[in-house]
Design an enzyme around this catalytic site. Sequence first.
Site, PDB file in Angstrom:
ATOM      1  N   HIS A  32      13.130 -42.056 -11.808  1.00  0.00           N
ATOM      2  CA  HIS A  32      11.863 -41.417 -13.089  1.00  0.00           C
ATOM      3  C   HIS A  32      10.796 -42.238 -13.152  1.00  0.00           C
ATOM      4  O   HIS A  32      10.446 -43.203 -12.319  1.00  0.00           O
ATOM      5  CB  HIS A  32      12.826 -41.665 -14.189  1.00  0.00           C
ATOM      6  CG  HIS A  32      13.523 -43.079 -14.403  1.00  0.00           C
ATOM      7  ND1 HIS A  32      12.618 -44.109 -14.700  1.00  0.00           N
ATOM      8  CD2 HIS A  32      14.615 -43.684 -14.515  1.00  0.00           C
ATOM      9  CE1 HIS A  32      13.206 -45.298 -15.058  1.00  0.00           C
ATOM     10  NE2 HIS A  32      14.707 -44.815 -14.761  1.00  0.00           N
ATOM     11  N   ASP A  33       9.757 -41.788 -14.004  1.00  0.00           N
ATOM     12  CA  ASP A  33       8.529 -42.394 -14.302  1.00  0.00           C
ATOM     13  C   ASP A  33       8.395 -43.611 -14.534  1.00  0.00           C
ATOM     14  O   ASP A  33       7.496 -44.494 -14.333  1.00  0.00           O
ATOM     15  CB  ASP A  33       7.879 -41.587 -15.322  1.00  0.00           C
ATOM     16  CG  ASP A  33       7.411 -40.172 -14.750  1.00  0.00           C
ATOM     17  OD1 ASP A  33       7.387 -39.889 -13.552  1.00  0.00           O
ATOM     18  OD2 ASP A  33       6.933 -39.365 -15.722  1.00  0.00           O
ATOM     19  N   HIS A  35      10.393 -45.973 -12.589  1.00  0.00           N
ATOM     20  CA  HIS A  35      10.219 -46.663 -11.402  1.00  0.00           C
ATOM     21  C   HIS A  35       8.702 -46.211 -10.865  1.00  0.00           C
ATOM     22  O   HIS A  35       8.017 -46.948 -10.084  1.00  0.00           O
ATOM     23  CB  HIS A  35      11.064 -45.778 -10.433  1.00  0.00           C
ATOM     24  CG  HIS A  35      12.555 -46.238 -11.088  1.00  0.00           C
ATOM     25  ND1 HIS A  35      13.285 -45.221 -11.447  1.00  0.00           N
ATOM     26  CD2 HIS A  35      13.459 -47.346 -10.944  1.00  0.00           C
ATOM     27  CE1 HIS A  35      14.527 -45.556 -11.542  1.00  0.00           C
ATOM     28  NE2 HIS A  35      14.779 -46.878 -11.289  1.00  0.00           N
ATOM     29  N   GLN A 151      17.555 -59.041 -17.095  1.00  0.00           N
ATOM     30  CA  GLN A 151      17.671 -59.103 -15.506  1.00  0.00           C
ATOM     31  C   GLN A 151      16.510 -59.814 -14.830  1.00  0.00           C
ATOM     32  O   GLN A 151      16.475 -60.557 -14.134  1.00  0.00           O
ATOM     33  CB  GLN A 151      17.896 -57.867 -14.902  1.00  0.00           C
ATOM     34  CG  GLN A 151      17.575 -57.457 -13.666  1.00  0.00           C
ATOM     35  CD  GLN A 151      17.532 -56.058 -13.028  1.00  0.00           C
ATOM     36  OE1 GLN A 151      18.931 -55.647 -12.991  1.00  0.00           O
ATOM     37  NE2 GLN A 151      16.811 -55.334 -13.049  1.00  0.00           N
TER      38      GLN A 151
END
Length: 289
Positions: A32-33, A35, A151
Site C-alpha cells: 500500500h502507499d 510501503h 519493531q
Amino acid sequence: MRIARSFSELRTLLPRPGSCPLWLVPTMGALHDGHGALIDQAKSEGGFVAVSIFVNPLQFAPGEDLDRYPRTEAEDLAFLDKRGADLVFLPSPGEMVPKSARIRISSGRIGTIYCGASRPGHFDGVLTIVLKLFHLFSPDVALFGEKDRQQLFLIQEMVRDLALPIRVLGLPTIREPDGLAMSSRNRYLSPKERDTAAHFPELMGEAARLWAEHSGHPSKDPLSIPGWLSEALVRAGFRVDYVALADRQTFLPITGGPAPDQAYLLAAVFVGSTRLIDNLDLSAERPGV
Ligand code: PAF
C-alpha cells in the site's frame, strides 16, 4: 525491474558490492502507499532500490492470521514496477525457513512487552528473518515504517548490538484521509468495522492533546492518559489489547515517577477479529521539547 525467487538468483541480480548504494525495503507484500512512501524515499536518494516480499511464518503465533494473510503477488509486482523499484525478491518459504532451522534471534526484554506480550515469539521471528535478509542483501540502508514502532526499535537495537554495517531508517506512518494508519490488515475490515476503526487515530490524537495539556499542569497527571484512552476505546467499540507509554530512549514502559519529556504512546486494539496498532511520538506534542 528484476525479479529473484531464490538465493542464487538474488546473488546474480544484485549490483556488484560497492558499485552503488543499496537500499532495502523488507515487506510481507499486500503493498500500500505506506510501503510506497518507503520506496519513494529510497528512490529519491538514488542508488539501487530492492524490495523483499515474504510472509514470514516465524512472526505469526499459532492461531494468528498466517493462512489468511493477503498474498497479492501480481498486484504487488505491478505496484513496484510503477514505483520504480530495481529488484524484487520473492523467496520461497522452504529456502527462507528450512524445516531444519532451529536458530532464532532473541529480541530480549523489549520483545516480550506491548505487542510481544500478546504475540509471544513475534519479534524473535521478525528479527530472525530481517537478519537473514540483511545477510542476503548486505544493504547500505534498510527502511521501515514508524507504524511498527516496537519493531523499528528492536531492529535498530539488533543492528547496534550486533555491529551490523547497515543504516536503519524509520519513516513516518502514512495514514488514510480519516487518519487510520495504512496497514495490509485494513483490508480485513468490513465497512462497519472500517467506520469504527476511524475512531482509533482520532482517540489517539485526543490522548496526545490531553498529554500536552496535563504535562504543563501541576494538578493533572499525564500518566493517567493510558487509562483514559483505554476506556475511551472500549466505549467506541474496540477490544483493547494494550495502551502504554514507552520511554523514547529505552522503550521501557513508563508507569510512575515524573512524566518524561520524551515518550511514545503505543496502542493495539481489535475491531472484530482484526488487530490494529498505532503510536504517536508525544515529544512532538510538547512545545519546546
Ligand atoms: O513489517 C513487516 O512487514 C515485517 O515484519 C518484516 C519487517 C518484513 C519482517 O518480516
